[in-house]
Design a protein around this motif. Structure first.
Motif, short mmCIF file in Angstrom:
data_model
loop_
_atom_site.label_atom_id
_atom_site.label_comp_id
_atom_site.label_asym_id
_atom_site.label_seq_id
_atom_site.Cartn_x
_atom_site.Cartn_y
_atom_site.Cartn_z
N TYR A 112 0.83 -1.20 0.00
CA TYR A 112 0.00 0.00 0.00
C TYR A 112 0.87 1.26 0.00
CZ TYR A 112 -4.13 -2.84 1.01
OH TYR A 112 -5.15 -3.76 0.95
N ALA A 113 2.01 1.19 0.68
CA ALA A 113 2.90 2.36 0.77
C ALA A 113 3.74 2.54 -0.49
CB ALA A 113 3.80 2.23 1.99
N TYR A 114 4.44 1.48 -0.91
CA TYR A 114 5.38 1.60 -2.03
C TYR A 114 4.70 1.51 -3.39
CZ TYR A 114 9.51 1.65 0.93
OH TYR A 114 10.46 2.02 1.84
N GLN A 115 3.92 0.47 -3.60
CA GLN A 115 3.28 0.34 -4.91
C GLN A 115 2.02 1.22 -5.00
OE1 GLN A 115 4.37 -2.94 -3.37
NE2 GLN A 115 6.23 -2.18 -4.36
N GLY A 116 1.33 1.42 -3.88
CA GLY A 116 0.17 2.29 -3.86
C GLY A 116 0.56 3.75 -3.80
N GLY A 117 1.10 4.17 -2.66
CA GLY A 117 1.50 5.56 -2.51
C GLY A 117 2.61 5.96 -3.47
N GLY A 118 3.66 5.15 -3.53
CA GLY A 118 4.81 5.49 -4.36
C GLY A 118 4.55 5.40 -5.84
N ARG A 119 3.99 4.27 -6.29
CA ARG A 119 3.81 4.03 -7.73
C ARG A 119 2.43 4.46 -8.26
NH1 ARG A 119 9.05 3.33 -8.73
NH2 ARG A 119 9.91 1.39 -7.89
N GLY A 120 1.50 4.70 -7.34
CA GLY A 120 0.18 5.11 -7.79
C GLY A 120 -0.74 3.99 -8.19
N MET A 121 -0.44 2.75 -7.79
CA MET A 121 -1.33 1.64 -8.08
C MET A 121 -2.62 1.79 -7.28
SD MET A 121 0.17 -0.42 -10.30
CE MET A 121 0.64 1.14 -11.07
N PRO A 122 -3.77 1.46 -7.86
CA PRO A 122 -5.05 1.64 -7.17
C PRO A 122 -5.14 0.83 -5.88
CG PRO A 122 -5.40 1.26 -9.52
CD PRO A 122 -3.96 0.96 -9.24
N ALA A 163 13.28 9.24 -6.43
CA ALA A 163 13.41 10.61 -5.95
C ALA A 163 12.72 10.80 -4.59
CB ALA A 163 12.79 11.57 -6.97
N ASP A 164 13.05 11.89 -3.92
CA ASP A 164 12.47 12.17 -2.62
C ASP A 164 10.95 12.19 -2.66
OD1 ASP A 164 14.98 12.35 -1.55
OD2 ASP A 164 14.93 14.51 -1.17
N ALA A 165 10.38 12.71 -3.75
CA ALA A 165 8.92 12.80 -3.85
C ALA A 165 8.27 11.41 -3.75
CB ALA A 165 8.53 13.46 -5.17
N PHE A 166 8.91 10.42 -4.30
CA PHE A 166 8.42 9.04 -4.21
C PHE A 166 8.33 8.63 -2.74
CE2 PHE A 166 9.40 4.54 -3.68
CZ PHE A 166 8.51 3.92 -4.55
N GLU A 192 8.27 10.53 -0.09
CA GLU A 192 7.28 11.33 0.64
C GLU A 192 5.90 10.71 0.49
OE1 GLU A 192 7.84 13.59 2.74
OE2 GLU A 192 9.74 14.56 2.24
N ARG A 193 5.59 10.23 -0.69
CA ARG A 193 4.30 9.56 -0.91
C ARG A 193 4.23 8.25 -0.14
NH1 ARG A 193 5.58 11.10 -6.24
NH2 ARG A 193 5.98 8.94 -6.89
N VAL A 194 5.35 7.52 -0.10
CA VAL A 194 5.41 6.28 0.69
C VAL A 194 5.13 6.57 2.16
CG1 VAL A 194 6.98 4.49 1.55
CG2 VAL A 194 6.96 5.06 -0.89
N ARG A 195 5.79 7.58 2.69
CA ARG A 195 5.60 7.93 4.10
C ARG A 195 4.16 8.34 4.38
NH1 ARG A 195 7.96 13.03 7.65
NH2 ARG A 195 7.64 12.06 9.70
N ALA A 196 3.59 9.14 3.49
CA ALA A 196 2.21 9.59 3.69
C ALA A 196 1.24 8.40 3.67
CB ALA A 196 1.83 10.59 2.60
N ALA A 197 1.48 7.44 2.78
CA ALA A 197 0.62 6.26 2.72
C ALA A 197 0.73 5.43 3.98
CB ALA A 197 0.96 5.43 1.49
#
Length: 211
Positions: free
Chosen positions: A104-114, A161-164, A166-171
């Motif tokens: 959910y964090a890496y592939q969801g938040g990071g990669r944008g998978m549903p 990148a850092d943005a990736f 940041e999305r992982v952490r938020a997820a």
């Protein structure tokens, strides 16, 4: 009748200190007389370790998010059936470096998978298995990446990148907020000793069920 074991997972971004905490928590649980199995994701089985090598290979930079997600769940499905479930059924505790929350964090938040797709795969691959306790090591992305920079050559995910991240952490934080009964969020910017003590405190309630 054998009492079912407990399933503890550790989650967090790069450089959060999971390896250090795993070693300390393992020693604590063993000292308390727990029969323990330690494993990791991706990996933990011969098939899983082969998948891990593929997922983290920096030469495979063209891997799609869909392929990465499916590989992660293939490794997870094997780990559940070959390692985790048999151990829990025997009354052993399982300490696992990452589990489904990581997808959910890496592939969801990071990669944008549903999220719905990840949830569907989770139900299928894990057969409904969920951790009794998830320890989330949380710290700022910049701090974690600075720590991780000294570990040698970056793998395929660490080069993002850092943005990736940041999305992982938020997820991760969103999942912890949604399931407060299962998650314990630990400030990983503290000293290793303080992080370990927080993790030990978080596991205390699990012993009541096996005392």
């Amino acid at each position: 009748m054998t009492t079912r074991g407990k399933f503890i997972t550790l989650e967090g971004g790069e450089g959060a200190g999971k390896s250090t905490l795993l070693a300390g928590l393992r020693a604590h649980l063993l000292a308390r007389g727990v029969e323990l199995v330690q494993t990791r994701e991706p990996g933990g089985t011969p098939l899983g370790e082969a998948i891990r090598a593929i997922v983290l290979d920096p030469a495979l930079h063209g891997m799609s998010g869909e392929s990465e997600l499916l590989l992660m769940f293939a490794s997870r499905a094997q780990l559940v059936r070959e390692c985790i479930e048999p151990a829990l059924a025997e009354g052993k505790w399982v300490l696992c470096d990452r589990f489904a929350d990581a997808s959910y964090a890496y592939q969801g938040g990071g990669r944008g998978m549903p999220v719905e797709r990840i949830a569907m795969l989770e139900r299928w691959a894990t057969d409904g298995l969920a951790p009794d306790l998830t320890l989330l090591l949380d710290l700022p992305v910049a701090t974690g990446r600075a720590r991780a920079a000294g570990r040698g050559e970056a793998d395929r995910i660490e080069v993002e990148a850092d943005a990736f991240f940041e999305r992982v952490r938020a997820a991760y934080r969103a999942r912890a907020a949604a399931e407060p009964a299962r998650f314990r969020v630990i400030d990983a910017s503290r000293s290793p000793a303080q992080v370990l003590q927080a993790a030990i405190d978080a596991t205390g309630h699990l012993f009541g069920a096996v005392a």
